[in-house]
Enzyme design. Structure first.
Site, mmCIF file in Angstrom:
data_model
loop_
_atom_site.group_PDB
_atom_site.id
_atom_site.type_symbol
_atom_site.label_atom_id
_atom_site.label_comp_id
_atom_site.label_asym_id
_atom_site.label_seq_id
_atom_site.Cartn_x
_atom_site.Cartn_y
_atom_site.Cartn_z
ATOM 1 N N SER A 126 0.845 -1.186 0.000
ATOM 2 C CA SER A 126 0.000 0.000 0.000
ATOM 3 C C SER A 126 0.885 1.242 0.000
ATOM 4 C CB SER A 126 -0.886 -0.004 1.255
ATOM 5 O OG SER A 126 -1.517 1.238 1.468
ATOM 6 N N TYR A 139 -2.709 -0.036 10.725
ATOM 7 C CA TYR A 139 -2.624 -0.398 9.308
ATOM 8 C C TYR A 139 -1.298 0.055 8.711
ATOM 9 C CZ TYR A 139 -3.854 -0.730 4.353
ATOM 10 O OH TYR A 139 -3.871 -1.036 3.011
#
Length: 240
Positions: A126, A139
Site C-alpha cells: 500500500s 494499518y
C-alpha cells in the site's frame, strides 16, 4: 514440463480475483487461497481454504501444492481509529494479517523456488507502506512491516533466480474500500468515494485490474533484474 503454479493469498477479494485472472491468462495454474475457499468461473483457478496467519494451516497448504513459481501475498485487512483509540487487538490483527502472513507463506513456498532456481514473490502492499495517514496507526505499521519483509527477503534471494517485490496502490475499488466509503459517509455525510479519490493526484480509485497488471510485471521473466523494489500506484503523489 509441468505447469507452473501461482499462489495468490486473499484470492477471493477484489484485488485477489483480478490477480488470479491475470496470472491464469498468463498460463499459470492458480491456487486462490482464502479463509473461505471461493468458487471461480475459470477452470485454471482452484480455490483453497487456508487461514494464512496460522502456521499449521500454511504448512498444510504448502504440502498440497508443488511447482509453485509465483507467490502473491495479497491477504490483508484494514481498520481505522484515532491514535489514542488504537487497540491492542486491532494492532495484533492487522500485523498478523498484513505482515506475518507474508512471512509465513513466503517461508512455506520459498524452498520450492530455491529447488527450481526460479521464483517470483510479490506483495500487495500500500502507499501506507511509505507514508502515514490519520487514523491508520495499526494499518500503516503493518504495511510498513510487510514492505520490510519484502526487502529483507530480497536481500537473501538476490542472484538466486528468485525476486521479491511489492506493489503499493492507493485506494483500490474493492469491497474493503466500499466499507471505508460507507463509514466516511455515515460519519461525515460527505461523498466517501470522492474523499478517498482526492487523496491521490490520480483523482479516482485504482481499478483491481491495474494492480493485477503491476503484479503480472513483477511475476514475469522480464522482471528478473528487479528485486527489493516497491512500485507505487497513485498517479504520481509519491515519487520515491
Amino acid at each position: 514440463m509441468s505447469v507452473r503454479v501461482a499462489v495468490v493469498t486473499g484470492g477471493s477479494g477484489g484485488i485477489g480475483r483480478a490477480v488470479c485472472r491475470r496470472l491464469a491468462a498468463s498460463g499459470y495454474a492458480v491456487a486462490a487461497v482464502s479463509r473461505a475457499a471461493a468458487a471461480y468461473d475459470d477452470d485454471r483457478i482452484t480455490g483453497f481454504h487456508c487461514d494464512v496467519t496460522d502456521p499449521e494451516q500454511v504448512a498444510e497448504l504448502a504440502g498440497k501444492l508443488d511447482s509453485v513459481a509465483v507467490l502473491v501475498n495479497n491477504a490483508g485487512m484494514a481498520d481505522t481509529a484515532r491514535f489514542e483509540k488504537t487497540t491492542v487487538d486491532s494492532w495484533d490483527a492487522q500485523l498478523r494479517t498484513n505482515a506475518m502472513s507474508a512471512l509465513l507463506v513466503s517461508q512455506a513456498f520459498l524452498p520450492q523456488m530455491r529447488a527450481a532456481g526460479w521464483g517470483r514473490i510479490v506483495a500487495v502492499a500500500s502507499t501506507a507502506s511509505h507514508v502515514g495517514a490519520r487514523y491508520t496507526t495499526a494499518y500503516t505499521a503493518s504495511k510498513h512491516a510487510m514492505l520490510g519483509v519484502v526487502r529483507a527477503l530480497a536481500a537473501e534471494v538476490a542472484g538466486s533466480g528468485i525476486t521479491s517485490n511489492a506493489v503499493c496502490p492507493a485506494f483500490v475499488r474493492t469491497p474493503m474500500t466500499d466499507r471505508s466509503i460507507a463509514l466516511i459517509e455515515s460519519r461525515t455525510g460527505k461523498d466517501g468515494e470522492k474523499a478517498l479519490a482526492s487523496a491521490s493526484p490520480l483523482g479516482r480509485l485504482i481499478e483491481p485490474a491495474e494492480v493485477a497488471g503491476a503484479v503480472a510485471y513483477f511475476a514475469s521473466e522480464e522482471a528478473g533484474c528487479v528485486n527489493g523494489q516497491s512500485l507505487v500506484l497513485d498517479g504520481g503523489g509519491l515519487q520515491l
